[in-house]
Structure formats: C-alpha cells, structure tokens
Scaffold this motif. Sequence first.
Motif, PDB file in Angstrom:
ATOM      1  N   VAL A 179       0.781  -1.271   0.029  1.00  0.00           N
ATOM      2  CA  VAL A 179       0.190   0.041   0.070  1.00  0.00           C
ATOM      3  C   VAL A 179       0.782   1.331  -0.101  1.00  0.00           C
ATOM      4  O   VAL A 179       0.664   2.225  -0.558  1.00  0.00           O
ATOM      5  N   SER A 180       2.023   1.191   0.806  1.00  0.00           N
ATOM      6  CA  SER A 180       3.025   2.475   0.989  1.00  0.00           C
ATOM      7  C   SER A 180       3.694   2.726  -0.410  1.00  0.00           C
ATOM      8  O   SER A 180       3.684   3.762  -0.871  1.00  0.00           O
ATOM      9  N   GLU A 182      10.941  -4.874  -5.131  1.00  0.00           N
ATOM     10  CA  GLU A 182      10.317  -5.580  -4.390  1.00  0.00           C
ATOM     11  C   GLU A 182      10.433  -7.036  -4.070  1.00  0.00           C
ATOM     12  O   GLU A 182      10.819  -7.672  -5.511  1.00  0.00           O
ATOM     13  N   THR A 206       1.508  -6.895   2.213  1.00  0.00           N
ATOM     14  CA  THR A 206       0.699  -7.904   3.196  1.00  0.00           C
ATOM     15  C   THR A 206      -0.174  -8.586   2.546  1.00  0.00           C
ATOM     16  O   THR A 206      -0.447  -9.829   2.781  1.00  0.00           O
ATOM     17  N   TRP A 262       1.317 -11.597   0.508  1.00  0.00           N
ATOM     18  CA  TRP A 262       2.143 -12.495   0.960  1.00  0.00           C
ATOM     19  C   TRP A 262       1.054 -13.462   1.937  1.00  0.00           C
ATOM     20  O   TRP A 262       1.073 -14.659   2.215  1.00  0.00           O
ATOM     21  N   ASP A 300      -9.563  -6.274   9.288  1.00  0.00           N
ATOM     22  CA  ASP A 300     -10.295  -5.817  10.566  1.00  0.00           C
ATOM     23  C   ASP A 300     -10.820  -4.527  10.484  1.00  0.00           C
ATOM     24  O   ASP A 300     -11.248  -3.672  11.249  1.00  0.00           O
ATOM     25  N   SER A 301     -10.414  -3.804   9.428  1.00  0.00           N
ATOM     26  CA  SER A 301     -10.470  -2.402   8.909  1.00  0.00           C
ATOM     27  C   SER A 301     -11.778  -2.503   8.049  1.00  0.00           C
ATOM     28  O   SER A 301     -12.019  -3.199   7.049  1.00  0.00           O
ATOM     29  N   TYR A 347     -10.568   1.510   4.008  1.00  0.00           N
ATOM     30  CA  TYR A 347      -9.164   1.216   3.887  1.00  0.00           C
ATOM     31  C   TYR A 347      -8.557   1.636   2.254  1.00  0.00           C
ATOM     32  O   TYR A 347      -7.183   1.695   2.128  1.00  0.00           O
ATOM     33  N   VAL A 392      16.247  -6.458  -1.538  1.00  0.00           N
ATOM     34  CA  VAL A 392      17.272  -5.650  -1.126  1.00  0.00           C
ATOM     35  C   VAL A 392      17.971  -6.325   0.262  1.00  0.00           C
ATOM     36  O   VAL A 392      17.422  -6.517   1.190  1.00  0.00           O
ATOM     37  N   PHE A 443      -4.418   1.509   8.240  1.00  0.00           N
ATOM     38  CA  PHE A 443      -3.023   1.923   7.608  1.00  0.00           C
ATOM     39  C   PHE A 443      -3.101   2.672   6.204  1.00  0.00           C
ATOM     40  O   PHE A 443      -2.300   3.961   6.179  1.00  0.00           O
TER      41      PHE A 443
HETATM   42  C1  FAD Z   1      -2.471 -10.570   8.246  1.00  0.00           C
HETATM   43  C2  FAD Z   1      -2.645  -9.075   8.428  1.00  0.00           C
HETATM   44  C3  FAD Z   1      -3.850  -8.395   8.484  1.00  0.00           C
HETATM   45  C4  FAD Z   1      -3.792  -6.898   8.361  1.00  0.00           C
HETATM   46  N1  FAD Z   1      -4.991  -6.274   8.604  1.00  0.00           N
HETATM   47  C5  FAD Z   1      -5.099  -5.066   8.673  1.00  0.00           C
HETATM   48  C6  FAD Z   1      -6.363  -4.317   8.648  1.00  0.00           C
HETATM   49  O1  FAD Z   1      -7.443  -4.885   8.813  1.00  0.00           O
HETATM   50  N2  FAD Z   1      -5.992  -3.088   8.776  1.00  0.00           N
HETATM   51  C7  FAD Z   1      -4.966  -1.891   8.825  1.00  0.00           C
HETATM   52  O2  FAD Z   1      -5.058  -0.854   8.626  1.00  0.00           O
HETATM   53  N3  FAD Z   1      -4.062  -3.064   8.682  1.00  0.00           N
HETATM   54  C8  FAD Z   1      -3.708  -4.204   8.568  1.00  0.00           C
HETATM   55  N4  FAD Z   1      -2.659  -4.851   8.555  1.00  0.00           N
HETATM   56  C9  FAD Z   1      -1.153  -4.282   8.469  1.00  0.00           C
HETATM   57  C10 FAD Z   1      -0.941  -4.049   7.126  1.00  0.00           C
HETATM   58  O3  FAD Z   1       0.535  -4.637   7.108  1.00  0.00           O
HETATM   59  C11 FAD Z   1      -1.123  -2.775   6.378  1.00  0.00           C
HETATM   60  O4  FAD Z   1      -2.482  -2.596   6.361  1.00  0.00           O
HETATM   61  C12 FAD Z   1      -0.455  -2.487   5.152  1.00  0.00           C
HETATM   62  O5  FAD Z   1      -0.726  -3.508   4.117  1.00  0.00           O
HETATM   63  C13 FAD Z   1       0.999  -2.112   5.108  1.00  0.00           C
HETATM   64  O6  FAD Z   1       1.479  -1.677   3.773  1.00  0.00           O
HETATM   65  P1  FAD Z   1       2.873  -1.442   3.393  1.00  0.00           P
HETATM   66  O7  FAD Z   1       2.962  -1.098   2.097  1.00  0.00           O
HETATM   67  O8  FAD Z   1       3.329  -0.205   4.550  1.00  0.00           O
HETATM   68  O9  FAD Z   1       3.559  -2.680   4.097  1.00  0.00           O
HETATM   69  P2  FAD Z   1       3.488  -4.084   3.416  1.00  0.00           P
HETATM   70  O10 FAD Z   1       2.184  -4.374   2.891  1.00  0.00           O
HETATM   71  O11 FAD Z   1       4.217  -5.023   4.543  1.00  0.00           O
HETATM   72  O12 FAD Z   1       4.590  -4.144   2.318  1.00  0.00           O
HETATM   73  C14 FAD Z   1       6.009  -4.124   2.430  1.00  0.00           C
HETATM   74  C15 FAD Z   1       6.778  -4.684   1.058  1.00  0.00           C
HETATM   75  O13 FAD Z   1       7.979  -4.459   1.155  1.00  0.00           O
HETATM   76  C16 FAD Z   1       8.698  -5.779   0.702  1.00  0.00           C
HETATM   77  N5  FAD Z   1       9.897  -5.910   1.452  1.00  0.00           N
HETATM   78  C17 FAD Z   1      10.415  -5.788   2.650  1.00  0.00           C
HETATM   79  N6  FAD Z   1      11.750  -5.926   2.932  1.00  0.00           N
HETATM   80  C18 FAD Z   1      12.201  -6.010   1.722  1.00  0.00           C
HETATM   81  C19 FAD Z   1      13.450  -5.967   1.118  1.00  0.00           C
HETATM   82  N7  FAD Z   1      14.463  -6.105   2.059  1.00  0.00           N
HETATM   83  N8  FAD Z   1      13.742  -6.186  -0.366  1.00  0.00           N
HETATM   84  C20 FAD Z   1      12.746  -5.861  -1.241  1.00  0.00           C
HETATM   85  N9  FAD Z   1      11.295  -6.001  -0.687  1.00  0.00           N
HETATM   86  C21 FAD Z   1      11.004  -5.818   0.671  1.00  0.00           C
HETATM   87  C22 FAD Z   1       7.826  -6.823   1.232  1.00  0.00           C
HETATM   88  O14 FAD Z   1       7.920  -8.053   0.352  1.00  0.00           O
HETATM   89  C23 FAD Z   1       6.247  -6.174   1.047  1.00  0.00           C
HETATM   90  O15 FAD Z   1       5.844  -6.689  -0.117  1.00  0.00           O
HETATM   91  C24 FAD Z   1      -2.690  -6.214   8.585  1.00  0.00           C
HETATM   92  C25 FAD Z   1      -1.416  -7.063   8.450  1.00  0.00           C
HETATM   93  C26 FAD Z   1      -1.526  -8.242   8.440  1.00  0.00           C
HETATM   94  C27 FAD Z   1      -0.035  -9.330   8.484  1.00  0.00           C
END
Ligand code: FAD
Length: 559
Positions: free
Chosen positions: A28-29, A48, A56, A59, A68-69, A74, A121, A447
């Motif tokens: 998402v970010s 990636e 998230t 995977w 849960d949101s 979302y 990375v 998130f």
């Molecule tokens: C099972 C589960 C349910 C969730 N439910 C909710 C919910 O209902 N509501 C809510 O707000 N949040 C929820 N979350 C939190 C969730 O992580 C966030 O909502 C959001 O998806 C995070 O987005 P992000 O892009 O910041 O991180 P992520 O989605 O974690 O993405 C990070 C990415 O970085 C990549 N990455 C990491 N390290 C490296 C590296 N060294 N090299 C290359 N790639 C790398 C990973 O492969 C991943 O694809 C949940 C989390 C989990 C695990």
Amino acid sequence: MNATYETQSSTNAAQVREYDAIVIGAGVSGLYQLYQLRELGLKALVLESGTNVGGTWYWNRYPGARFDSESWTYGYSFSEELLQEWNWTEHFAPQPETERYLNYVANKFDLRRDIQFHSRVSAAHYREETRGWDVTLEDGRRYHTRLLITAIGVLSAPTMPRIAGVETFKGQSCHTAHWPKEPVNFEGKRVAVIGTGATAVQTIQTIAKEVGHLTVFQRTPNWCAPLHNSRISEEEMRQIRARYPEIFARCHETPGCFIHSPDPRSALEVMPEEREAFFEKLYGEPGFGIWQANFRDILVDREANSLISDFVARKIRQRVKDPAVAEKLIPKNHGFGTRRVPLETHYYEVYNQPNVRLVDINETPIERITPAGIKTSDAEYEFDLIIYATGFDAITGSFDRIDIRGVDGRRLKDAWKSGPQTYLGVLVEGFPNLLMVMGPHAGLGNFPRAAEYSVEWVTGLIRHARDHGLTRIEATQAGTARWTDHVKALGEGLLSNEVNSWMTGVNSNVEGKQTRKIMRYGGGYPSYREHCDAVAADGYHEIALGEAQANQPGGGEKA
Ligand SMILES: Cc1cc2nc3c(=O)[nH]c(=O)nc-3n(C[C@H](O)[C@H](O)[C@H](O)COP(=O)(O)OP(=O)(O)OC[C@H]3O[C@@H](n4cnc5c(N)ncnc54)[C@H](O)[C@@H]3O)c2cc1C
C-alpha cells in the motif's frame, strides 16, 4: 527531471543502474510513494522481493485472511476516479479482494513499469561523495540512488518459532505469511496451528469447518471480539461512494484513523447497567468499535480496563461450553485491548467442536517438532499439516533484515540497539537521504489513511529539497532527541506499553527482542499530523538540509 537530483555513477554504469529515488516495497505504501515520485518528475524504481504488488495482501493468503478495517475506509483516497470505480463486496474484505484491488491500482496508474519484482534488497550503504545510496540485491544486482525510501511494512518479516526439529517434519508445513498460491486441501487432514494471534484466529475459524481434526497450540490467548462482517449490496456501495468525503473526514479526526473514536465518558463514572448496555452494544457492532470507540479510559486505567476485560471474559464463558477450555481462552496476563484485538467470526465456538483440541503450551511446552508431528512435555501428536501462525518481527524487523549503513559505515541496527531513534518516524540521524514511510515512531492506525499522509509528507520534503537545490537531508541530533523523548513520554501510562507484544517490540523468537520498548507513537494520529505539518510549515528548520556542492553530482545546479 530536475537536474539537482541527477546523479552520475562513479562506478561502471553498465553494472550500476542510477535512480533519483529507490523505494523498497510494493505494498500500500510503496505503490502510492511511486505514484507521488512520478508526479514530482523523479526517476524512481520500486524494488520488491515478492512477485507481484500488494505487500501484506500479496503474502498473507492463508485461509480466512481478511480486513479488520472497514473495506471502504481502507482504500486509497487520493483518486476520486478510483473511489468511484472500485466496488467493495464485503464490509471487511477477504485477502483475494484486497489483492485484486491493489493490482487494479497498479494497473490503473501504470505503476508496474517502474516496479522490479524478485528483488530482495540485502544491503544499502550511504556514500558521502555522491550523497547517495549503493543498493544491493541478494542476487548481487546493484543500483545507486540519491534518495532511498523504505516502504517495507510493519508486519512483513515473518518469524518461525524457535523449536527444535522444524525441518524434520515429513508432512506439509507453512508459515501463514508464506502461504502457497495453490489451494491447500484440509479435508480429513490432521492439522496443527501454532499460535493464537489475529492471523491464527482467522485461520482456525476458517479451516475448522474442513479439517478432519484440529489441534491449536496456544501460548498467549488474546482478547477477541466479533467482526460482524456482511456483504455490501450495490445500493449500499452507491451510498458509501456518495459518503466518501464524510467517511475520510471522520477517519481524519480519530486517533486511529478509523471511523471509531473513543467515547468521552469514563467507564468508572457511569452506572453499572449503563456500562453493561454500552459494552453489549459495542460487542454487537461490526469492526474495532469495542476497542477504539469504548470508554476513553479503558486503555489507560486499570480499573476501567478490568471492567471491559470482565465483560469479554463473561462472553467467552458463555460461548465456550467446556469451562476448563473457556478459562484457557481467557487472557490472564494482559487486559482487553492492550494487545492488538483479533476480530473473529465464531472463533470461540470452534472449541465446542468434537474434532478440535486446545493445548496450552504453558502447561505442556512443545519440546520438538518430530517427523510425524509435535512432541510436548506430556504427549506426541501426529499431523498431516502444521501451520505456523507465529507472527512477525514487527516494526523494525524488516529494517534489521537489510544491512543498512549510514555515514562512516554505521549500521542502522546498531543505532537502534536500545530502541528506535527517529525524527518523526521519517528520518534517522547519520543516515542522510534515507526516508521511511510509516517508520518506527511514526503515527500508526488504519493503514492507508496513515500511509497516505506519510507518503505525502515525505514527498513534500523531497519537493522542498529539490526546489531549494538541497541534496542532503538528515535528521539533527537535537530533533531526533526531541522526537524520541516526546514519543517515549507519550507512551507512559498506556497499558499496552506494559505488556509484551509485537506492539512493544517483543518477540520471543527473535534474538535481542525480549525487552519492551516504545515502538509506536502513542499520541493519536491527529496529534502526529499536527507535529509533522508544523515542521513543514516552518520550512523544515529542524532538519539538516545540505546544499548541492560543486564537486558533487547535481552540484552547481542550485535552483
Ligand atoms: C494478516 C494481516 C492483516 C492486517 N489487517 C489489517 C487491517 O485490517 N487494517 C489495517 O489497517 N492494517 C492491517 N494490517 C497491516 C498491514 O500491514 C497494512 O494494512 C498495510 O498493508 C501495510 O502496507 P505497507 O505497504 O506499508 O507494508 P507491506 O504491505 O508489509 O509491504 C511491504 C513490502 O515490502 C517488501 N519488502 C520488505 N523488505 C524488503 C526487502 N529487503 N527487499 C525488497 N522488498 C522488501 C515486502 O515484500 C512487502 O511486499 C494487517 C497486516 C497483516 C499481516
């Protein structure tokens, strides 16, 4: 592209690809960060490790994975067109729908052409002479970038339990965050689930309907509350679409960026009947209301907290037929809401099924995984499938898995040894031009609401630097100390900070993560935003911003 950010490789250009900005992570970010960098006109690349977008939601494809949101809180809010085009089908969407949504976003904004998959990375080293970062993948490919932006997630570094013999098991086994893409057949199978956190709860309640026999190995029970999910009709989706501005305005005001905000009353000041009726109402409503919209003091006052804990304990006793099993499922070492509350659908009723067994591993610890199954101190169990729902090395785990080195080769892992030290959760002193989206000590919450702000703030800082010919962005010592002290002070008095959990950086399966630390900003998102807005409005004076120098790439191009 702005010349200030143009860099030239001092090494072999054929081997090292050059970028203005590299983003790590396509969740998402990272997706939104890429969109924003393109708007700025920067040459950007997302690296990636997975094979597709979603983070998230790419995977975690275990059975029953879902929000849960509320789904409609979302989604991204930055594109009106996207909001009008996308239909959520359930109030709490299942993982496949969210994965589809993020793929739709990537396609709609043509993001894929700047995303490189299969790219983990492994190292990122700062080079003062280029004011940039050398980035290396685990397969040896190399890049150089002026700006390195982490969007690597707070729950993205899965951890396996430290149990002997894991590799000896002859059946199928899997961590929930590395779930196979092909369907897993549970019919008639003897299945073990290790763990009872939010992921385990979703898995257990889903597979219990299909398995031959299920054994749940529980160390710490969690306080779960009903999700009350339902489908969204076309008419309802039409109404949600019309209400998006109102919905996002509401999320903007609440401490956790949800539609739920705390009730201004104290749990202690209302009459017992009124309190009971209020708890009952919250327990009967969808989503995180019982956690986020409860009396204002349940998460800070022990007596108030024990009232809601007692209420939920009574619910568990009503729902689980065997009193001994019910007692095992009621947490005794922490109060309601002081750890992440798993939302459930008939989770407790699973333990009324004759083919489900609960093993408390505090009473009978797991000694080892055997070729046939699991051996505890008093029994040997045979399984066809073992599911590790053992969670994540949260918040800093994905940083620890990259060899990040700043000025003079200092390791980030060492800099954070006694806990994260950041400026606004975005910058780290000694690690110039490293920007973190949703980093440690930043505001957390529903998130995408928080991530959109984080990405936009980071982008604003980059724009400011570019427009002023500044090529070095670094947190100051004073700014870092001020922010870190502020976050620590906010953490005092929060009951959640007195409990071992991923939210306090404790993970018994990770070396060096046995002591509680303040990992999150505890002041609520509106207050976090206020701090960050003030820093931007003040021209980022608390950040050390270095002008381009004539002998550096991009030097002499000051705008
Ligand atoms: C099972 C589960 C349910 C969730 N439910 C909710 C919910 O209902 N509501 C809510 O707000 N949040 C929820 N979350 C939190 C969730 O992580 C966030 O909502 C959001 O998806 C995070 O987005 P992000 O892009 O910041 O991180 P992520 O989605 O974690 O993405 C990070 C990415 O970085 C990549 N990455 C990491 N390290 C490296 C590296 N060294 N090299 C290359 N790639 C790398 C990973 O492969 C991943 O694809 C949940 C989390 C989990 C695990």
